[in-house]
Scaffold this active site. Structure first.
Site, PDB file in Angstrom:
ATOM      1  N   CYS A  94       0.770  -1.010  -0.010  1.00 47.90           N
ATOM      2  CA  CYS A  94      -0.110   0.106   0.115  1.00 47.90           C
ATOM      3  C   CYS A  94       0.849   1.014   0.084  1.00 47.90           C
ATOM      4  O   CYS A  94       1.299   2.210   1.333  1.00 47.90           O
ATOM      5  CB  CYS A  94      -0.607   0.311   1.190  1.00 47.90           C
ATOM      6  N   LEU A  95       1.318   2.182  -1.455  1.00 44.53           N
ATOM      7  CA  LEU A  95       1.915   2.888  -1.739  1.00 44.53           C
ATOM      8  C   LEU A  95       1.147   3.547  -2.633  1.00 44.53           C
ATOM      9  O   LEU A  95       1.000   3.397  -3.427  1.00 44.53           O
ATOM     10  CB  LEU A  95       3.357   2.502  -1.762  1.00 44.53           C
TER      11      LEU A  95
END
Ligand SMILES: [Zn+2]
Ligand SMILES: [Zn+2]
Lengths: 154, 193
Positions: A94-95
């Site tokens: 999750c970036l």
């Protein structure tokens, strides 16, 4: 480098510079990348002095023909997926720069550096709170996930 | 300023060429490579072609930046620093080597739609086809009708048609010739426009 598409041309350039000046703790599998320039494997080392010191991770980069206008698909693969609040046990990360905040001025190198710093700043090794649910329900491609980037401080 | 021992002066001789000659040569080569990189497009990483620079100072090939603006049409930001960016607010760069001083934004089809194609060829391609020829023949057909009615009206204002050879008759002939020529010019204009 004649006859290459713009995305292949740019990936070749990135590969050259990663070979020449790799960021610390990051090694690209050059043979694999040269076989298929649209799919790379990168070895990443946990930075000493952080929670991941001494660990080895593998990152997979998949590029579309629209790269760099389209972001690469980046996941952790292999036996050791880092335990981190932004990394799901299936390797999805999750970036925000991997989807919403992607820009064509970013590169494999800058993505690697972001992931290194994301790991390095971690205070507590734990999975995301919704890990079990997400891993069961998500698409294979993390770019299909509508991520909710709410706690970028971790 | 002038009294100090000007280390910044460009004409200052290089220090001790015999001892540091080798290393400074290497540094020079590295600097050259770095200089080249200063003119690389931030998107394709090649030396920028048809270069444009954003208000925030970032260099791109126009085709590269244009593609990005198309891709991220909802959120037009500089790929490097995320400053607001737009087609109108980039500056084309003209180096000495570039032969034509054409605005790079002019080529590579900058406006996506609603733009006429360039005149050469397009008129005659469309000439005998579909819509175009319909409108065109309608225009030509309608004109003589208007032409005749106007001459008719002209005649109507006079109680009796002028006799042959009178100045009135000559004048009418003259007028109708003018109208005929106007009609021809109008038709020619339709064809060439
Ligand atoms: Zn470019
Ligand atoms: Zn900028």
């Amino acid at each position: 480098m004649a006859g290459l598409s713009p995305s292949e041309r740019r990936l070749q350039k990135e590969l050259m510079s990663l070979m020449k000046e790799p960021p610390p703790g990051v090694v690209v599998d050059v043979d694999l990348a040269e076989q298929n320039i649209l799919q790379w494997i990168i070895q990443m080392e946990g930075v000493s002095g952080t929670l991941y010191e001494g660990e080895q991770f593998q990152l997979q980069f998949k590029f579309s023909r629209k790269y760099p206008f389209d972001s690469p698909e980046v996941t952790f693969i292999g036996a050791n997926i880092p335990v981190h609040p932004h990394v799901y046990s299936n390797g999805h990360i999750c970036l925000s720069i991997l989807t919403d905040d992607w820009s064509p001025a970013l590169s494999v190198q800058s993505v690697c550096l972001s992931i290194v710093s994301m790991l390095s700043s971690c205070k507590e090794k734990k999975r995301p709170p919704d890990n079990a649910f997400y891993v069961k329900t998500c698409n294979k491609n993390p770019k299909k996930t509508k991520w909710w980037y709410h706690d970028d401080s971790v | 300023m002038s009294t100090s021992a000007s280390p910044a002066e460009p004409s200052a001789s290089p220090p001790e060429p015999s001892t540091s000659g080798n290393s400074s040569q290497k540094e020079g080569a590295g600097e050259e490579a770095r200089d080249d990189r200063n003119f690389e497009c931030n998107i394709c990483l090649d030396t920028a072609k048809n270069a444009v620079v954003s208000m925030c100072g970032h260099l791109f090939c126009w085709p590269c930046l244009h593609q990005w603006l198309e891709t991220a049409s909802a959120r037009q930001v500089c790929p490097v620093c995320k400053a607001a960016i737009s087609r109108e607010k980039v500056v084309p760069l003209y180096g000495r080597g570039s032969s034509d001083q054409q605005d790079p934004r002019e080529n590579s089809a900058p406006r996506p739609s609603g733009q006429r194609t360039e005149p050469d060829g397009s008129l005659f391609n469309g000439f005998g086809l579909g819509d175009n020829s319909f409108h065109l023949s309608f225009g030509i057909g309608a004109f003589p009708f208007g032409f005749f009615t106007s001459t008719f009206n002209l005649g109507e204002t006079r109680p009796s048609p002028a006799a042959m050879g009178t100045p009135q008759h000559l004048e009418e002939q003259f007028l109708s010739k003018i109208f005929l020529w106007l009609a021809i010019i109008f038709i020619a204009w339709l064809l060439l426009a």
